[in-house]
Design an enzyme around this catalytic site. Structure first.
Site, PDB file in Angstrom:
ATOM      1  N   SER A  34      40.561  44.955  33.233  1.00 14.93           N
ATOM      2  CA  SER A  34      39.345  44.191  33.480  1.00 14.93           C
ATOM      3  C   SER A  34      38.099  45.070  33.362  1.00 14.93           C
ATOM      4  CB  SER A  34      39.398  43.581  34.877  1.00 14.93           C
ATOM      5  OG  SER A  34      38.161  42.998  35.242  1.00 14.93           O
ATOM      6  N   GLN A  55      39.373  43.852  28.591  1.00 13.03           N
ATOM      7  CA  GLN A  55      38.722  42.564  28.798  1.00 13.03           C
ATOM      8  C   GLN A  55      37.238  42.785  29.056  1.00 13.03           C
ATOM      9  OE1 GLN A  55      37.665  41.680  32.166  1.00 13.03           O
ATOM     10  NE2 GLN A  55      36.785  39.745  31.523  1.00 13.03           N
ATOM     11  N   TYR A  57      33.462  40.998  29.980  1.00 11.69           N
ATOM     12  CA  TYR A  57      32.613  39.891  30.394  1.00 11.69           C
ATOM     13  C   TYR A  57      31.266  39.981  29.693  1.00 11.69           C
ATOM     14  CZ  TYR A  57      35.652  38.643  34.357  1.00 11.69           C
ATOM     15  OH  TYR A  57      36.695  38.243  35.146  1.00 11.69           O
ATOM     16  N   THR A  83      35.982  37.257  27.649  1.00 13.71           N
ATOM     17  CA  THR A  83      36.089  36.140  28.588  1.00 13.71           C
ATOM     18  C   THR A  83      34.804  35.325  28.586  1.00 13.71           C
ATOM     19  OG1 THR A  83      37.646  37.346  29.979  1.00 13.71           O
ATOM     20  CG2 THR A  83      36.466  35.529  31.002  1.00 13.71           C
ATOM     21  N   ARG A  92      33.247  30.669  45.573  1.00 10.07           N
ATOM     22  CA  ARG A  92      34.389  31.328  46.223  1.00 10.07           C
ATOM     23  C   ARG A  92      34.010  31.704  47.658  1.00 10.07           C
ATOM     24  NH1 ARG A  92      36.072  35.410  41.239  1.00 10.07           N
ATOM     25  NH2 ARG A  92      36.070  33.814  39.598  1.00 10.07           N
ATOM     26  N   LYS A 179      39.019  34.374  25.665  1.00  7.76           N
ATOM     27  CA  LYS A 179      39.726  33.887  26.861  1.00  7.76           C
ATOM     28  C   LYS A 179      38.877  32.859  27.601  1.00  7.76           C
ATOM     29  CE  LYS A 179      42.017  35.646  31.048  1.00  7.76           C
ATOM     30  NZ  LYS A 179      41.287  34.872  32.074  1.00  7.76           N
ATOM     31  N   HIS A 203      40.994  30.112  34.271  1.00 11.40           N
ATOM     32  CA  HIS A 203      40.640  31.240  35.146  1.00 11.40           C
ATOM     33  C   HIS A 203      41.390  31.155  36.473  1.00 11.40           C
ATOM     34  CE1 HIS A 203      37.591  34.538  34.879  1.00 11.40           C
ATOM     35  NE2 HIS A 203      37.984  34.718  36.117  1.00 11.40           N
ATOM     36  N   ARG A 206      39.978  29.344  39.654  1.00 14.28           N
ATOM     37  CA  ARG A 206      39.040  29.993  40.575  1.00 14.28           C
ATOM     38  C   ARG A 206      37.583  29.749  40.195  1.00 14.28           C
ATOM     39  NH1 ARG A 206      39.247  35.475  40.404  1.00 14.28           N
ATOM     40  NH2 ARG A 206      38.777  35.739  42.607  1.00 14.28           N
TER      41      ARG A 206
END
Length: 314
Positions: A34, A55, A57, A83, A92, A179, A203, A206
């Site tokens: 990540s 990955q 973002y 992503t 959250r 993704k 995801h 979430r």
């Protein structure tokens, strides 16, 4: 199968992402790191014995993203997983009590460490340093954990569009996987943008409560674009039977998320290795009981099959 990206998994065991990558590679499984990991990509690739994916973002600071793409290329990341389903963090509420955000987060983390002495010794003391390794350049002296969710909200970019893939593709010449796809039209757009693969994903549920499950979205997407790129899937994969179900619904492979993290939290590297052995064994059972001899034979017909072909039941 791929060990999918899980943010800050390094807080579960000492140098956690390194341990997880070793377990994955020992089983012949790629590990995807990540963006928001404790261990930086360079540390993970040095320790890995097999494929490491990265990955990414969408961060507001595009120069940082270009730097990360250069680092991923330099460190030999074998695929980029871009992503697109987290332009803003989901609601959250549990994170407000976890010590990862909100007022007095640092005090809560200290209390949690004091009441979990084994973790405090293994990770808190022996697992240092604790910065978000890939974000060191943009975080500076702040390690990012003082207001983790707040930092995500301030720095993730809600303006991301398909046009952003143009410069990402220009800066990254390796395999590109998008993704967070749940719609056939978006899957077609990924093909048009030159993606090599997609991950059908919500995801892990979430981001948006009530969103379409991966299992429901997958068949239409696989039918629409399955011949044009690699279709992977994640979210809701907890067992070998779940893996077989996803393959039957049209996926070429799956990413594991919570499943490996739970095993890792319990037993570290050994826990991940055990999980992967269990999943393989469960897949073999599921395939035997649905009458298929190879992965290539798995298709939607097995979803309604009560038992092996040509074997009378009862």
């Amino acid at each position: 199968m791929v060990l999918g990206p899980v943010g800050i998994s390094g807080i579960y065991h000492r140098r956690g992402e390194v341990q997880a990558a070793r377990a994955a590679n020992a089983a012949g499984v790629p590990f995807c790191l990540s963006t928001v990991s404790l261990c930086p990509l360079a540390e993970v690739t040095r320790a890995a014995s097999g494929p490491v994916w990265f990955q990414l973002y969408v961060i507001r600071d595009r120069e940082f993203m270009r730097d990360m793409l250069a680092v991923a290329k330099e460190q030999g990341a074998q695929a980029l997983v871009f992503t697109v389903d987290m332009p803003v963090p989901g609601a959250r509420y549990r994170d407000a009590h976890s010590g990862m955000s909100g007022p007095n987060a640092g005090v809560r983390r200290l209390w949690q460490a004091a009441t979990h002495p084994r973790w405090a010794w293994n990770v808190g003391a022996r697992g240092r340093p604790h910065p978000l390794g890939n974000l060191a350049k943009v975080l500076g002296k702040d390690n990012g954990l003082n207001d983790y969710m707040g930092w995500l909200g301030r720095n993730f970019d809600p303006s991301v569009t398909w046009a952003d893939l143009d410069w990402i593709r220009a800066a990254w010449d390796g395999p590109l996987i998008i993704k967070g796809i749940l719609d056939p039209d978006d899957a077609h757009a990924a093909v048009e943008q030159g993606a090599d693969g997609i991950v059908v994903s919500n995801h892990g549920g979430r981001q948006l409560d009530g969103v379409l499950s991966t299992a429901r979205a997958l068949p239409a997407i696989a039918d629409a674009v399955g011949d044009n790129l690699t279709v992977l899937a994640d979210s809701g994969v907890r067992s070998g039977l779940d893996v077989v179900r996803m393959l039957a619904l049209g996926a070429d492979g799956v990413l594991l998320g919570r499943a490996w993290l739970w095993a890792f939290a319990a037993e570290g590297e050994a826990g991940v290795a055990k999980l992967l052995r269990l999943i393989e064994a469960e897949m073999r059972v599921a395939m035997a009981l649905t009458g298929v001899r190879s992965i290539a034979d798995i298709n939607r017909s097995i979803l309604a099959r009560a038992g092996p072909r040509n074997v009378p039941l009862g």
